[in-house]
Write a protein that holds these residues in place. Structure first.
Motif, PDB file in Angstrom:
ATOM      1  N   ILE A 176      -3.331  80.383  23.754  1.00 26.66           N
ATOM      2  CA  ILE A 176      -2.151  80.278  22.807  1.00 26.66           C
ATOM      3  C   ILE A 176      -1.541  79.095  22.763  1.00 26.66           C
ATOM      4  N   GLN A 177      -1.046  78.686  21.554  1.00 25.89           N
ATOM      5  CA  GLN A 177      -0.317  77.380  21.676  1.00 25.89           C
ATOM      6  C   GLN A 177       0.896  77.563  20.943  1.00 25.89           C
ATOM      7  N   ALA A 178       2.313  77.028  20.889  1.00 28.65           N
ATOM      8  CA  ALA A 178       3.192  77.061  20.451  1.00 28.65           C
ATOM      9  C   ALA A 178       3.815  75.508  19.885  1.00 28.65           C
TER      10      ALA A 178
ATOM     11  N   LEU B  53     -14.139  70.211  21.046  1.00 28.72           N
ATOM     12  CA  LEU B  53     -12.804  69.176  21.483  1.00 28.72           C
ATOM     13  C   LEU B  53     -12.032  69.274  20.158  1.00 28.72           C
ATOM     14  N   ARG B  54     -10.445  69.621  20.470  1.00 27.03           N
ATOM     15  CA  ARG B  54      -9.749  69.426  19.356  1.00 27.03           C
ATOM     16  C   ARG B  54      -8.614  68.239  19.778  1.00 27.03           C
ATOM     17  N   GLY B  55      -8.427  67.475  18.747  1.00 31.51           N
ATOM     18  CA  GLY B  55      -7.421  66.291  19.004  1.00 31.51           C
ATOM     19  C   GLY B  55      -8.172  64.914  18.879  1.00 31.51           C
ATOM     20  N   MET B  56      -7.713  63.779  19.387  1.00 28.86           N
ATOM     21  CA  MET B  56      -6.392  63.819  20.011  1.00 28.86           C
ATOM     22  C   MET B  56      -5.106  63.584  18.975  1.00 28.86           C
ATOM     23  N   HIS B  57      -4.242  64.212  19.280  1.00 30.49           N
ATOM     24  CA  HIS B  57      -3.024  64.421  18.245  1.00 30.49           C
ATOM     25  C   HIS B  57      -1.735  63.933  18.742  1.00 30.49           C
ATOM     26  N   LEU B  58      -1.252  63.235  18.027  1.00 33.05           N
ATOM     27  CA  LEU B  58       0.318  62.877  18.077  1.00 33.05           C
ATOM     28  C   LEU B  58       1.156  63.342  17.435  1.00 33.05           C
TER      29      LEU B  58
ATOM     30  N   ILE C 266       0.313  61.897  23.336  1.00 30.61           N
ATOM     31  CA  ILE C 266      -1.200  62.217  22.741  1.00 30.61           C
ATOM     32  C   ILE C 266      -1.782  63.471  23.670  1.00 30.61           C
ATOM     33  N   HIS C 267      -2.492  64.155  22.724  1.00 29.08           N
ATOM     34  CA  HIS C 267      -3.025  65.403  23.496  1.00 29.08           C
ATOM     35  C   HIS C 267      -4.394  65.777  22.748  1.00 29.08           C
ATOM     36  N   GLY C 268      -5.174  66.257  23.911  1.00 30.91           N
ATOM     37  CA  GLY C 268      -6.237  66.894  23.220  1.00 30.91           C
ATOM     38  C   GLY C 268      -6.934  68.099  24.151  1.00 30.91           C
TER      39      GLY C 268
ATOM     40  N   VAL D  44       9.091  77.455  17.726  1.00 30.19           N
ATOM     41  CA  VAL D  44       9.387  78.253  16.541  1.00 30.19           C
ATOM     42  C   VAL D  44       8.053  78.825  15.889  1.00 30.19           C
ATOM     43  N   GLN D  45       6.942  78.574  16.434  1.00 36.41           N
ATOM     44  CA  GLN D  45       5.813  78.760  15.971  1.00 36.41           C
ATOM     45  C   GLN D  45       4.656  79.322  17.136  1.00 36.41           C
ATOM     46  N   TRP D  46       4.222  80.419  17.146  1.00 38.03           N
ATOM     47  CA  TRP D  46       3.192  80.813  18.094  1.00 38.03           C
ATOM     48  C   TRP D  46       1.904  81.125  17.558  1.00 38.03           C
TER      49      TRP D  46
HETATM   50  C1  LIG Z   1      -2.393  73.478  13.794  1.00 38.98           C
HETATM   51  C2  LIG Z   1      -2.537  74.582  12.790  1.00 38.98           C
HETATM   52  C3  LIG Z   1      -3.649  74.749  11.742  1.00 38.98           C
HETATM   53  N1  LIG Z   1      -3.826  76.072  11.002  1.00 38.98           N
HETATM   54  C4  LIG Z   1      -4.931  75.861  10.179  1.00 38.98           C
HETATM   55  C5  LIG Z   1      -5.248  74.543   9.362  1.00 38.98           C
HETATM   56  C6  LIG Z   1      -6.946  74.588   9.272  1.00 38.98           C
HETATM   57  O1  LIG Z   1      -7.323  75.542   8.310  1.00 38.98           O
HETATM   58  C7  LIG Z   1      -7.050  75.181  10.911  1.00 38.98           C
HETATM   59  C8  LIG Z   1      -7.498  74.144  11.870  1.00 38.98           C
HETATM   60  O2  LIG Z   1      -6.376  73.221  11.741  1.00 38.98           O
HETATM   61  P1  LIG Z   1      -6.811  71.737  12.606  1.00 38.98           P
HETATM   62  O3  LIG Z   1      -8.080  71.243  12.221  1.00 38.98           O
HETATM   63  O4  LIG Z   1      -5.569  70.843  12.007  1.00 38.98           O
HETATM   64  O5  LIG Z   1      -6.581  71.980  14.096  1.00 38.98           O
HETATM   65  P2  LIG Z   1      -7.125  71.349  15.125  1.00 38.98           P
HETATM   66  O6  LIG Z   1      -7.639  69.858  14.723  1.00 38.98           O
HETATM   67  O7  LIG Z   1      -8.085  72.037  15.982  1.00 38.98           O
HETATM   68  O8  LIG Z   1      -5.759  70.905  15.973  1.00 38.98           O
HETATM   69  C9  LIG Z   1      -5.536  71.565  17.289  1.00 38.98           C
HETATM   70  O9  LIG Z   1      -5.707  70.765  18.264  1.00 38.98           O
HETATM   71  C10 LIG Z   1      -4.710  69.783  18.402  1.00 38.98           C
HETATM   72  C11 LIG Z   1      -5.039  69.242  19.756  1.00 38.98           C
HETATM   73  C12 LIG Z   1      -3.364  70.368  18.232  1.00 38.98           C
HETATM   74  O10 LIG Z   1      -2.596  69.574  18.756  1.00 38.98           O
HETATM   75  C13 LIG Z   1      -2.975  71.154  17.111  1.00 38.98           C
HETATM   76  O11 LIG Z   1      -1.636  71.678  17.236  1.00 38.98           O
HETATM   77  C14 LIG Z   1      -4.215  72.196  17.318  1.00 38.98           C
HETATM   78  O12 LIG Z   1      -4.039  73.234  16.339  1.00 38.98           O
HETATM   79  O13 LIG Z   1      -6.054  75.854  11.202  1.00 38.98           O
HETATM   80  C15 LIG Z   1      -2.686  76.653  10.624  1.00 38.98           C
HETATM   81  O14 LIG Z   1      -2.766  77.344   9.964  1.00 38.98           O
HETATM   82  N2  LIG Z   1      -1.586  76.637  11.551  1.00 38.98           N
HETATM   83  C16 LIG Z   1      -1.426  75.810  12.619  1.00 38.98           C
HETATM   84  O15 LIG Z   1      -0.488  75.493  12.942  1.00 38.98           O
END
Ligand SMILES: Cc1cn([C@H]2C[C@H](O)[C@@H](COP(=O)(O)OP(=O)(O)O[C@H]3O[C@H](C)C(=O)[C@H](O)[C@H]3O)O2)c(=O)[nH]c1=O
Length: 199
Positions: free
Chosen positions: A140-142, A71-76, A128-130, A59-61
């Protein structure tokens, strides 16, 4: 492939193949190799097809740029499934299955992806993913639930280097967000979510 020496060998610049580096495939997780149709004008690649039969109902790209050594994550997420496609750069994706009902519960896997060989990695809620970027990258993520819905109550996480994740990251010292730096341990996360780790 289980040690850092072997990992380093695989990560030589010569190696441009997107592969499963360590661990084994998780239930309902798919690495789909994409067909890039090239001609004199450039190329055309379908990056998602509903007919692939994966768990994802997006529903979102989103398009994400990352600097080298991020490194982004780890998320659950317990309610939504996710899609990841590196379109430029070089990265690792680490996953751990935290679904007690899954045949691969507790298992971990590490993928190495190259933007030069397009592939889509799709995985379900409860994993859990990162992702770690060796160099400046774009992906690209969805997701199957919009961020403005899930951010309040389905955006959990734990510290990327927690040994209990059993993800075979190479020796890195990545740039993290403040939230990721201060993330709880895996066991704290599991207590908070009510998932018990028995593996
Ligand atoms: C996820 C998201 C974030 N944002 C904005 C909010 C913050 O200003 C900025 C960074 O967000 P955040 O620090 O939460 O994102 P990450 O920690 O890098 O998380 C990312 O990496 C991990 C592994 C993931 O699973 C997330 O889905 C992915 O987005 O983008 C948005 O505007 N829309 C979004 O859908």
């Amino acid at each position: 492939m289980t040690n850092n020496a072997s990992l380093k060998a695989l990560l030589k610049p010569m190696n441009k193949k997107s592969i499963l580096l360590s661990g084994s495939e998780l239930h309902e997780t798919n690495l789909v190799f994409l067909k890039e149709s090239e001609d004199e004008r450039g190329s055309f690649t379908e990056i998602f097809q509903k007919d692939w039969g994966t768990v994802l109902n997006p529903v979102q790209w989103s398009l994400v740029r990352s600097e080298q050594n991020v490194l982004r994550g780890m998320h659950l997420h317990l309610r939504h499934d996710e899609y990841f496609c590196l379109i430029e750069g070089h990265c690792l994706v680490g996953l751990k299955d935290m679904r007690p009902e899954s045949p691969t519960y507790g298992k971990s896997v590490l993928y190495e992806l190259h933007g030069s060989e397009l592939s889509a990695l799709i995985f379900p809620r409860g994993v859990i993913h990162g992702w770690y970027f060796f160099r400046q990258s774009i992906h690209i993520q969805a997701v199957s639930e919009a961020y403005h819905h899930y951010n309040d109550d389905d955006n959990l996480g734990c510290y990327w280097k927690d040994p209990e994740l059993n993800i075979n990251w190479p020796e890195i010292n990545p740039i993290l967000s403040e939230k990721a730096r201060n993330a709880p341990s895996l066991s704290e996360l599991l207590i908070a979510t009510g998932i018990s780790e028995s593996v």
